[in-house]
Motif scaffolding. Structure first.
Motif, mmCIF file in Angstrom:
data_model
loop_
_atom_site.group_PDB
_atom_site.id
_atom_site.type_symbol
_atom_site.label_atom_id
_atom_site.label_comp_id
_atom_site.label_asym_id
_atom_site.label_seq_id
_atom_site.Cartn_x
_atom_site.Cartn_y
_atom_site.Cartn_z
ATOM 1 N N CYS A 1 0.832 -1.204 0.000
ATOM 2 C CA CYS A 1 0.000 0.000 0.000
ATOM 3 C C CYS A 1 0.866 1.253 0.000
ATOM 4 O O CYS A 1 2.039 1.218 0.393
ATOM 5 C CB CYS A 1 -0.898 0.035 1.246
ATOM 6 N N MET A 2 0.256 2.353 -0.422
ATOM 7 C CA MET A 2 0.814 3.689 -0.232
ATOM 8 C C MET A 2 -0.273 4.517 0.413
ATOM 9 O O MET A 2 -1.392 4.589 -0.109
ATOM 10 C CB MET A 2 1.271 4.301 -1.553
ATOM 11 N N THR A 3 0.041 5.131 1.535
ATOM 12 C CA THR A 3 -1.005 5.784 2.312
ATOM 13 C C THR A 3 -0.513 7.051 2.989
ATOM 14 O O THR A 3 0.683 7.191 3.256
ATOM 15 C CB THR A 3 -1.546 4.812 3.383
ATOM 16 N N ASP A 4 -1.448 7.943 3.258
ATOM 17 C CA ASP A 4 -1.162 9.104 4.092
ATOM 18 C C ASP A 4 -1.831 8.955 5.457
ATOM 19 O O ASP A 4 -1.875 9.905 6.242
ATOM 20 C CB ASP A 4 -1.624 10.396 3.403
ATOM 21 N N ASN A 5 -2.370 7.749 5.710
ATOM 22 C CA ASN A 5 -3.038 7.480 6.987
ATOM 23 C C ASN A 5 -2.981 5.983 7.281
ATOM 24 O O ASN A 5 -3.841 5.221 6.853
ATOM 25 C CB ASN A 5 -4.488 7.970 6.933
ATOM 26 N N ARG A 6 -1.953 5.563 8.013
ATOM 27 C CA ARG A 6 -1.766 4.138 8.302
ATOM 28 C C ARG A 6 -2.946 3.521 9.046
ATOM 29 O O ARG A 6 -3.314 2.370 8.800
ATOM 30 C CB ARG A 6 -0.499 3.939 9.141
ATOM 31 N N ILE A 7 -3.530 4.278 9.983
ATOM 32 C CA ILE A 7 -4.627 3.743 10.789
ATOM 33 C C ILE A 7 -5.806 3.374 9.901
ATOM 34 O O ILE A 7 -6.409 2.301 10.042
ATOM 35 C CB ILE A 7 -5.054 4.768 11.867
ATOM 36 N N ARG A 8 -6.144 4.257 8.968
ATOM 37 C CA ARG A 8 -7.237 3.965 8.033
ATOM 38 C C ARG A 8 -6.915 2.745 7.177
ATOM 39 O O ARG A 8 -7.745 1.850 7.009
ATOM 40 C CB ARG A 8 -7.474 5.178 7.134
ATOM 41 N N THR A 9 -5.699 2.705 6.652
ATOM 42 C CA THR A 9 -5.325 1.652 5.717
ATOM 43 C C THR A 9 -5.334 0.280 6.364
ATOM 44 O O THR A 9 -5.889 -0.675 5.811
ATOM 45 C CB THR A 9 -3.941 1.943 5.114
ATOM 46 N N VAL B 1 -4.355 0.492 -1.800
ATOM 47 C CA VAL B 1 -3.610 -0.678 -2.270
ATOM 48 C C VAL B 1 -2.960 -0.385 -3.620
ATOM 49 O O VAL B 1 -3.613 0.076 -4.555
ATOM 50 C CB VAL B 1 -4.534 -1.907 -2.372
ATOM 51 N N GLN B 2 -1.666 -0.665 -3.699
ATOM 52 C CA GLN B 2 -0.921 -0.493 -4.941
ATOM 53 C C GLN B 2 -0.771 -1.818 -5.687
ATOM 54 O O GLN B 2 -0.997 -1.900 -6.887
ATOM 55 C CB GLN B 2 0.467 0.080 -4.644
ATOM 56 N N GLU B 3 -0.326 -2.838 -4.973
ATOM 57 C CA GLU B 3 -0.065 -4.138 -5.590
ATOM 58 C C GLU B 3 -0.460 -5.252 -4.630
ATOM 59 O O GLU B 3 -0.355 -5.106 -3.410
ATOM 60 C CB GLU B 3 1.418 -4.302 -5.942
ATOM 61 N N ILE B 4 -0.890 -6.369 -5.203
ATOM 62 C CA ILE B 4 -1.167 -7.574 -4.425
ATOM 63 C C ILE B 4 -0.415 -8.732 -5.060
ATOM 64 O O ILE B 4 -0.432 -8.899 -6.288
ATOM 65 C CB ILE B 4 -2.672 -7.889 -4.378
ATOM 66 N N PHE B 5 0.242 -9.511 -4.228
ATOM 67 C CA PHE B 5 0.948 -10.698 -4.696
ATOM 68 C C PHE B 5 0.430 -11.894 -3.911
ATOM 69 O O PHE B 5 0.240 -11.815 -2.699
ATOM 70 C CB PHE B 5 2.461 -10.547 -4.483
ATOM 71 N N SER B 6 0.203 -12.995 -4.606
ATOM 72 C CA SER B 6 -0.320 -14.194 -3.947
ATOM 73 C C SER B 6 0.232 -15.424 -4.631
ATOM 74 O O SER B 6 0.581 -15.399 -5.829
ATOM 75 C CB SER B 6 -1.850 -14.202 -4.010
ATOM 76 N N ASN B 7 0.293 -16.526 -3.895
ATOM 77 C CA ASN B 7 0.691 -17.787 -4.514
ATOM 78 C C ASN B 7 -0.523 -18.548 -5.031
ATOM 79 O O ASN B 7 -0.406 -19.700 -5.449
ATOM 80 C CB ASN B 7 1.495 -18.645 -3.535
#
Length: 241
Positions: A101-109, A230-236
């Motif tokens: 993620c990239m955020t200006d508010n960690r609590i919200r994210t 959310v910027q990117e999601i990686f999963s197996n």
């Protein structure tokens, strides 16, 4: 160098997700801003910024937007200050998920990410709980029909770590993160244009989901993808549509 890749499926789903969210430019502006802040506003000396600018060009983003985002990141314009944060967790049947993620508010994210996990059958893990299952690397994907011998020669000469072919004839070039831009530029100069080219977290092993579990897993991934921070999601997880 034989192997199996779901690159075509991943490419299709990523394009569909980007179109559905309608926030490609927003994500790219954040990436450009953070890249400029961390490595400076000169794309010639900042590989991460160069990659973000290339993506912006591919997405037809106006140059003015790119310039403003670069200047904002370099401290020449006022604006929101974004920070990078990574969350890790588990999906259906314990599938590993990384959410960048990239955020200006960690609590919200973190609240939004946790809610998405819990609502759709997953759960958040602690830092490092699944990251060890992935390798940080550059990935370039080439469509079936690409000349494997010539691509392999050019890629290895440029400094690529590996070339993997899948059962459909698609080719995957892997690089160290710091070598990604050099390899990509060299391959383009040799006439090889990648279908996708990104720095990713590549899972060491993959789990194929079918039927009801595939539907549940896709809903979880979609819920995470739809979050604004959310910027990117990686999963197996590989969803067998």
């Amino acid at each position: 160098m034989a192997g199996h890749s779901k690159w075509a499926n991943i490419k299709h789903k990523k394009a569909a997700t980007d179109a559905k969210r309608g926030k490609v430019w927003t994500r790219l502006i954040k990436e450009i801003t953070v890249a400029a802040r961390m490595g400076g506003g000169d794309a010639d000396t900042n590989p991460r910024l160069r990659l973000a600018m290339d993506k912006a060009s591919d997405a037809n983003m106006p140059k003015d937007n790119v310039v403003r985002a670069t200047q904002r990141g370099a401290g020449n314009l006022d604006g929101a200050s974004y920070e990078e944060v990574r969350y890790e967790g588990y999906g259906i049947d314990g599938a590993a998920i990384i959410v960048d993620c990239m955020t200006d508010n960690r609590i919200r994210t973190v609240a939004e990410v946790r809610h998405a996990f819990s609502k759709f059958g997953g759960n958040m893990g602690t830092e490092g709980s699944v990251a060890f299952m992935f390798k940080h690397c550059g990935q370039l994907l080439y469509a079936p029909g690409t000349d494997e011998d010539k691509l392999m020669e050019a890629a290895l000469e440029a400094g690529a770590e590996d070339i993997i072919s899948d059962e459909e004839g698609g080719l995957e070039v892997l690089t160290a993160p710091l070598d990604f831009s050099v390899v990509k530029t060299a391959l383009e100069a040799a006439g090889f244009k990648a279908e996708m080219a990104e720095i990713i977290m590549k899972p060491a092993t993959e789990t194929v989901f079918e039927g009801e579990n595939a539907i549940k897993m896709q809903k979880l991934l979609d819920a995470l993808e739809n979050l604004d921070d959310v910027q990117e999601i990686f999963s197996n997880a590989i969803i067998d549509a």
